[in-house]
Design an enzyme around this catalytic site. Structure first.
Site, mmCIF file in Angstrom:
data_model
loop_
_atom_site.group_PDB
_atom_site.id
_atom_site.type_symbol
_atom_site.label_atom_id
_atom_site.label_comp_id
_atom_site.label_asym_id
_atom_site.label_seq_id
_atom_site.Cartn_x
_atom_site.Cartn_y
_atom_site.Cartn_z
ATOM 1 N N GLY A 18 0.783 -1.229 0.000
ATOM 2 C CA GLY A 18 0.000 0.000 0.000
ATOM 3 C C GLY A 18 0.817 1.283 0.000
ATOM 4 O O GLY A 18 1.798 1.426 -0.735
ATOM 5 N N ILE A 19 0.404 2.222 0.860
ATOM 6 C CA ILE A 19 1.033 3.549 0.921
ATOM 7 C C ILE A 19 2.501 3.422 1.318
ATOM 8 O O ILE A 19 3.361 4.122 0.773
ATOM 9 C CB ILE A 19 0.252 4.444 1.914
ATOM 10 N N ASP A 38 7.932 -4.740 8.376
ATOM 11 C CA ASP A 38 6.503 -5.060 8.271
ATOM 12 C C ASP A 38 6.243 -6.350 9.040
ATOM 13 O O ASP A 38 7.125 -7.196 9.183
ATOM 14 C CB ASP A 38 6.096 -5.250 6.801
ATOM 15 N N TYR A 151 -11.430 2.815 14.698
ATOM 16 C CA TYR A 151 -10.390 3.328 13.781
ATOM 17 C C TYR A 151 -10.290 4.850 13.879
ATOM 18 O O TYR A 151 -9.184 5.406 13.966
ATOM 19 C CB TYR A 151 -10.746 2.886 12.360
ATOM 20 N N LYS A 155 -6.961 7.493 14.795
ATOM 21 C CA LYS A 155 -6.358 8.421 13.831
ATOM 22 C C LYS A 155 -6.356 9.845 14.373
ATOM 23 O O LYS A 155 -5.416 10.611 14.157
ATOM 24 C CB LYS A 155 -7.087 8.315 12.496
HETATM 25 N N1 LIG Z 1 -5.590 3.404 1.823
HETATM 26 C C1 LIG Z 1 -6.373 4.331 2.345
HETATM 27 O O1 LIG Z 1 -7.435 4.683 1.782
HETATM 28 C C2 LIG Z 1 -5.975 5.034 3.606
HETATM 29 C C3 LIG Z 1 -6.619 6.230 3.933
HETATM 30 C C4 LIG Z 1 -6.269 6.905 5.090
HETATM 31 C C5 LIG Z 1 -5.280 6.395 5.917
HETATM 32 N N2 LIG Z 1 -4.663 5.211 5.595
HETATM 33 C C6 LIG Z 1 -3.618 4.745 6.509
HETATM 34 O O2 LIG Z 1 -2.429 4.537 5.788
HETATM 35 C C7 LIG Z 1 -1.653 3.497 6.393
HETATM 36 C C8 LIG Z 1 -1.325 2.458 5.327
HETATM 37 O O3 LIG Z 1 -2.549 1.900 4.855
HETATM 38 P P1 LIG Z 1 -2.650 1.105 3.469
HETATM 39 O O4 LIG Z 1 -3.932 1.479 2.860
HETATM 40 O O5 LIG Z 1 -1.367 1.283 2.711
HETATM 41 O O6 LIG Z 1 -2.791 -0.378 4.031
HETATM 42 P P2 LIG Z 1 -2.101 -1.763 3.587
HETATM 43 O O7 LIG Z 1 -2.914 -2.815 4.222
HETATM 44 O O8 LIG Z 1 -1.895 -1.796 2.119
HETATM 45 O O9 LIG Z 1 -0.666 -1.679 4.294
HETATM 46 C C9 LIG Z 1 -0.563 -1.713 5.697
HETATM 47 C C10 LIG Z 1 0.702 -2.504 6.050
HETATM 48 O O10 LIG Z 1 0.797 -2.525 7.491
HETATM 49 C C11 LIG Z 1 1.277 -3.805 7.864
HETATM 50 N N3 LIG Z 1 0.936 -4.089 9.260
HETATM 51 C C12 LIG Z 1 -0.296 -4.355 9.783
HETATM 52 N N4 LIG Z 1 -0.200 -4.601 11.094
HETATM 53 C C13 LIG Z 1 1.111 -4.470 11.419
HETATM 54 C C14 LIG Z 1 1.846 -4.613 12.632
HETATM 55 N N5 LIG Z 1 1.233 -4.960 13.779
HETATM 56 N N6 LIG Z 1 3.183 -4.393 12.607
HETATM 57 C C15 LIG Z 1 3.818 -4.070 11.456
HETATM 58 N N7 LIG Z 1 3.173 -3.947 10.267
HETATM 59 C C16 LIG Z 1 1.842 -4.139 10.261
HETATM 60 C C17 LIG Z 1 0.587 -4.765 6.890
HETATM 61 O O11 LIG Z 1 1.236 -6.025 6.830
HETATM 62 C C18 LIG Z 1 0.677 -3.972 5.589
HETATM 63 O O12 LIG Z 1 1.849 -4.270 4.869
HETATM 64 C C19 LIG Z 1 -2.520 2.967 7.536
HETATM 65 O O13 LIG Z 1 -2.128 3.588 8.742
HETATM 66 C C20 LIG Z 1 -3.919 3.410 7.167
HETATM 67 O O14 LIG Z 1 -4.750 3.557 8.306
HETATM 68 C C21 LIG Z 1 -4.980 4.530 4.464
#
Ligand SMILES: NC(=O)c1ccc[n+]([C@@H]2O[C@H](COP(=O)([O-])OP(=O)(O)OC[C@H]3O[C@@H](n4cnc5c(N)ncnc54)[C@H](O)[C@@H]3O)[C@@H](O)[C@H]2O)c1
Length: 259
Positions: A18-19, A38, A151, A155
């Site tokens: 992801g991000i 990760d 959630y 945040k």
């Molecule tokens: N994608 C969106 O629309 C969005 C919007 C707002 C905020 N966010 C925030 O951005 C961040 C990344 O989200 P994303 O969409 O890329 O999600 P994603 O699921 O693609 O990536 C999240 C990563 O976190 C890792 N992870 C989960 N639990 C963990 C732990 N206990 N220890 C270490 N790693 C762990 C997962 O294995 C994964 O690789 C998050 O904090 C999410 O809340 C995402």
């Protein structure tokens, strides 16, 4: 090539997907060295191998484990200059009486305890060394009420935590900022939408720009905040949401005016 990273080492927690993974790719192209951490250590290793970095299995809910890893990274690679905390766990939009205590605990542990533990494990040594930059990923969901009853509060707390730590470590040369993405089209979100996740239509409809956010757009913002281009910016929450927050008040007028 734009080498804003200057060969400095960045640790990206949650960098396997992801991000976090999009940020790792952009930062590698900008001349940063990378340590990808990760919970999914295998995938972290794959992303690191793709980018010439180092991959590690790490769980943000484990403070002693993070502290041991911080010492190991410094001894085996270099002292990290930058930290991105992009790990996260998610929930469905259910009423409070269907929000199970185990889900509440999981979300608090990963999204709030985990951000504090990661910032503490890597940020305190940065402050002792006298420099660094940290970005924690919050969310637009932290800016107001939504049906994400666990959630959302995590945040909102991350935005506050970034301000607290900015004050704590500012005189030691460590900047701490939050980034709040809107709905960002990472593979996890695309898969959920295909599976019929509960949004009222396309979430992009509710933004000023009429679309969702690309992972690369969030990555640009994170890399900016970590670089010296943002040298006077600390304690802010930079919202990257295609104008979702700006357009919220338009809902009672039937939505943003069409073109
Ligand atoms: N994608 C969106 O629309 C969005 C919007 C707002 C905020 N966010 C925030 O951005 C961040 C990344 O989200 P994303 O969409 O890329 O999600 P994603 O699921 O693609 O990536 C999240 C990563 O976190 C890792 N992870 C989960 N639990 C963990 C732990 N206990 N220890 C270490 N790693 C762990 C997962 O294995 C994964 O690789 C998050 O904090 C999410 O809340 C995402």
């Amino acid at each position: 090539m734009d080498q804003t990273g200057q060969g400095r080492l960045a640790v990206i927690i949650g960098g396997a997907n992801g991000i976090g993974a999009a940020t790792a790719r952009l930062m590698a192209a900008r001349g940063w060295r990378l340590a990808i951490l990760d919970k999914d250590g295998e995938r972290a290793g794959e992303v690191a191998a793709e980018l010439g970095g180092h991959g590690f299995a790490a769980d943000v809910t484990d403070l002693p484990g993070l502290e041991a890893l911080a010492a190991r990274v410094e001894a085996e690679i270099a002292a990290p200059y930058a930290l991105v905390i992009s790990s996260g766990t998610f929930q469905d939009p259910v009423p409070p009486d269907q929000t199970r205590p185990e889900d509440w605990d999981r979300i608090m542990r990963v999204n709030l305890d985990g951000v504090f533990f990661a910032a503490r494990a890597f940020g305190a040594p940065m402050a002792r060394r006298g420099g660094g930059a940290i970005v924690a990923i919050a969310s637009i969901i932290g800016l107001g009420g939504t049906p994400l009853h666990a959630y959302g509060p995590t945040k909102a707390a991350v935005i506050n935590l970034a301000q607290s730590l900015a004050g704590e470590w500012g005189r030691a040369g460590v900047r701490v900022n939050a980034v709040s993405p809107g709905v960002t089209l990472v593979p996890r979100v695309l898969a959920r939408r295909q599976a019929g996740a509960r949004y009222a239509g396309d979430p992009g409809v509710h933004t000023a720009l009429g679309r969702c956010v690309e992972p690369s757009e969030v990555a640009e913002t994170i890399e900016f905040l970590l670089s010296d281009r943002a040298s006077a910016i600390t304690g802010v929450n930079l919202v990257v949401d295609a104008g979702w927050d700006a357009a919220r008040g338009w809902a009672m007028y039937g939505g943003v005016r069409p073109r």
